[in-house]
Design an enzyme around this catalytic site. Structure first.
Site, PDB file in Angstrom:
ATOM      1  N   ASN A  71      82.760  88.923  57.091  1.00 16.00           N
ATOM      2  CA  ASN A  71      83.414  89.006  58.390  1.00 16.00           C
ATOM      3  C   ASN A  71      82.632  88.211  59.424  1.00 16.00           C
ATOM      4  O   ASN A  71      81.407  88.148  59.372  1.00 16.00           O
ATOM      5  CB  ASN A  71      83.577  90.465  58.835  1.00 16.00           C
ATOM      6  CG  ASN A  71      82.424  90.943  59.701  1.00 16.00           C
ATOM      7  OD1 ASN A  71      82.399  90.698  60.904  1.00 16.00           O
ATOM      8  ND2 ASN A  71      81.434  91.587  59.083  1.00 16.00           N
ATOM      9  N   CYS A 131      73.400  91.173  64.743  1.00  7.06           N
ATOM     10  CA  CYS A 131      74.727  90.665  64.402  1.00  7.06           C
ATOM     11  C   CYS A 131      74.642  89.192  64.019  1.00  7.06           C
ATOM     12  O   CYS A 131      74.155  88.378  64.802  1.00  7.06           O
ATOM     13  CB  CYS A 131      75.707  90.833  65.554  1.00  7.06           C
ATOM     14  SG  CYS A 131      77.347  90.197  65.115  1.00  7.06           S
ATOM     15  N   ASN A 193      72.337  95.893  58.627  1.00  6.94           N
ATOM     16  CA  ASN A 193      73.501  95.156  59.081  1.00  6.94           C
ATOM     17  C   ASN A 193      73.887  94.222  57.924  1.00  6.94           C
ATOM     18  O   ASN A 193      73.352  94.346  56.824  1.00  6.94           O
ATOM     19  CB  ASN A 193      73.165  94.376  60.360  1.00  6.94           C
ATOM     20  CG  ASN A 193      74.407  94.145  61.217  1.00  6.94           C
ATOM     21  OD1 ASN A 193      75.468  93.798  60.698  1.00  6.94           O
ATOM     22  ND2 ASN A 193      74.278  94.329  62.510  1.00  6.94           N
TER      23      ASN A 193
HETATM   24  C1  LIG Z   1      84.364  93.918  60.142  1.00  5.27           C
HETATM   25  C2  LIG Z   1      82.954  94.362  60.456  1.00  5.27           C
HETATM   26  C3  LIG Z   1      82.510  94.408  61.806  1.00  5.27           C
HETATM   27  C4  LIG Z   1      81.215  94.834  62.103  1.00  5.27           C
HETATM   28  N1  LIG Z   1      80.818  94.908  63.420  1.00  5.27           N
HETATM   29  C5  LIG Z   1      79.590  95.410  63.728  1.00  5.27           C
HETATM   30  C6  LIG Z   1      79.192  95.606  65.097  1.00  5.27           C
HETATM   31  O1  LIG Z   1      79.954  95.366  66.040  1.00  5.27           O
HETATM   32  N2  LIG Z   1      77.931  96.095  65.328  1.00  5.27           N
HETATM   33  C7  LIG Z   1      77.075  96.405  64.307  1.00  5.27           C
HETATM   34  O2  LIG Z   1      75.960  96.868  64.570  1.00  5.27           O
HETATM   35  N3  LIG Z   1      77.434  96.265  63.005  1.00  5.27           N
HETATM   36  C8  LIG Z   1      78.664  95.764  62.700  1.00  5.27           C
HETATM   37  N4  LIG Z   1      79.032  95.634  61.378  1.00  5.27           N
HETATM   38  C9  LIG Z   1      78.077  95.988  60.306  1.00  5.27           C
HETATM   39  C10 LIG Z   1      78.337  97.394  59.743  1.00  5.27           C
HETATM   40  O3  LIG Z   1      78.201  98.380  60.755  1.00  5.27           O
HETATM   41  C11 LIG Z   1      77.354  97.700  58.575  1.00  5.27           C
HETATM   42  O4  LIG Z   1      76.026  97.581  59.051  1.00  5.27           O
HETATM   43  C12 LIG Z   1      77.506  96.742  57.407  1.00  5.27           C
HETATM   44  O5  LIG Z   1      78.856  96.375  57.208  1.00  5.27           O
HETATM   45  C13 LIG Z   1      76.948  97.337  56.089  1.00  5.27           C
HETATM   46  O6  LIG Z   1      77.605  98.538  55.715  1.00  5.27           O
HETATM   47  P1  LIG Z   1      78.881  98.582  54.706  1.00  5.27           P
HETATM   48  O7  LIG Z   1      78.498  97.795  53.471  1.00  5.27           O
HETATM   49  O8  LIG Z   1      79.141 100.039  54.457  1.00  5.27           O
HETATM   50  O9  LIG Z   1      80.011  97.906  55.438  1.00  5.27           O
HETATM   51  C14 LIG Z   1      80.327  95.195  61.046  1.00  5.27           C
HETATM   52  C15 LIG Z   1      80.777  95.152  59.713  1.00  5.27           C
HETATM   53  C16 LIG Z   1      82.061  94.748  59.403  1.00  5.27           C
HETATM   54  C17 LIG Z   1      82.499  94.727  57.956  1.00  5.27           C
END
Ligand SMILES: Cc1cc2nc3c(=O)[nH]c(=O)nc-3n(C[C@H](O)[C@H](O)[C@H](O)COP(=O)(O)O)c2cc1C
Length: 305
Positions: A71, A131, A193
């Protein structure tokens, strides 16, 4: 035993269970509130907030990969003022802990947003210094321990509520980054992240994601995330909130054994909007089946014999 205590304590907050919706994958909760009662959640970390509203990056911003997703949303959000006036009052009615995830382009941005959030009623602030999809702040911030310490210290002075610093996995030593956040006064660290990734269409030869690079998340990153949570938890005395690829109750347990006090679930919400209630139900079953009376007793309880 037919019922386990799933509650955890995080920086003085009592969470019903350790499962928190991860920032950016749950918006501000409104869409999910139409599907189920959000008060069952341990908490919600909202989409990253910036001082000014942001439209985010142009499409294509999302793509699926084998075992994960990329993303480059680019911190699309309504800005801190709209959040405080219109969004937060609704989120406060959900009956779960509300974590404000904040982002900026400079140390001053983070200090200013944090000051605006002080006294607003959020339960916790999560500084997103990691990010990968914005061109200022973001990853360059989160990869330098000296800057991590400085941005944390400045935000800490203003916060008024527990401050959690979200770390990027795109570093050589996650332990050094966690220590820098602790040194700057963080009450907790959250990780990971997304990893910086890229995809190229073999036929058109174009970048799949307009932004070129994108954040990689989902089940593929879980072993890397578990390793980093383990290393961070051993490096610091403050709580670690773990995430990265959690899809099942067993994944939550794995992160807790590695040292996580609580966890966040991101990509799973995009695959199945009911992922969180399913995981929470399953955690209750896992505990009962395995004779675990209090889930929080699992934090850091990995056996190394
Ligand atoms: C579509 C999307 C948008 C995200 N936006 C943010 C954000 O605005 N701030 C943030 O700290 N992490 C953001 N993340 C990271 C997630 O919070 C998380 O740290 C990361 O996706 C790993 O966890 P997961 O594998 O369960 O998705 C985003 C992730 C995705 C997939």
């Amino acid at each position: 035993m037919d019922h386990a205590d799933l509650s955890v304590e995080l920086c003085g907050l009592h969470l019903k269970n350790p499962v928190i919706a991860a920032s950016g994958t749950f918006g501000f909760g409104a869409e999910y509130a139409k599907l189920y009662d959000l008060s069952i959640l341990g908490g919600i970390s909202c989409k990253g907030l910036t001082l000014a509203p942001r439209e985010g990056n142009p499409p294509t911003r999302l793509t699926g990969t084998a075992y994960g997703m990329l993303n480059a949303v680019g911190l699309q959000n309504p800005g801190i003022e709209v959040f405080l006036q219109d969004v937060l009052p609704v989120m406060k009615t959900y009956g779960t802990a509300i974590i404000a995830n904040v982002a900026g382009s400079s140390v001053e941005d983070y200090a200013e947003i944090t000051a605006k959030l002080a006294g607003s009623g959020v339960d916790m602030i999560e500084l997103n210094i990691s990010c990968p999809n914005v061109h200022a702040g973001g990853v360059p911030f989160g990869t330098d321990p000296a800057v991590i310490e400085e941005v944390t210290r400045r935000a800490r002075q203003n916060a008024g509520v527990p401050l959690m610093v979200k770390l990027t996995p795109n570093v050589t030593s996650i332990a050094d980054c966690a220590k820098a956040a602790e040194q700057g006064g963080a009450d907790a660290v959250s990780l990971i992240n997304t990893f910086t990734g890229m995809a190229i269409d073999p036929v058109t030869r174009r970048m799949v994601i307009k932004n070129k690079t994108a954040g990689y998340s989902g089940p593929a990153v879980k072993p890397l995330a578990v390793r980093m949570v383990y290393q961070a938890a051993r490096a610091v005395g403050i709580p670690v909130v773990g995430m990265g690829g959690i899809m099942t109750p067993a994944d939550v347990v794995e992160f807790m054994l590695a040292g996580a006090t609580a966890v966040m679930v991101g990509t799973a919400n995009l695959l199945d909007p009911f992922a969180l209630p399913i995981i929470i139900d399953g955690l209750q079953r896992f505990c009962v089946e395995n004779g675990i009376e209090t889930l929080r007793s699992l934090t850091g309880a990995v056996r190394e014999d």
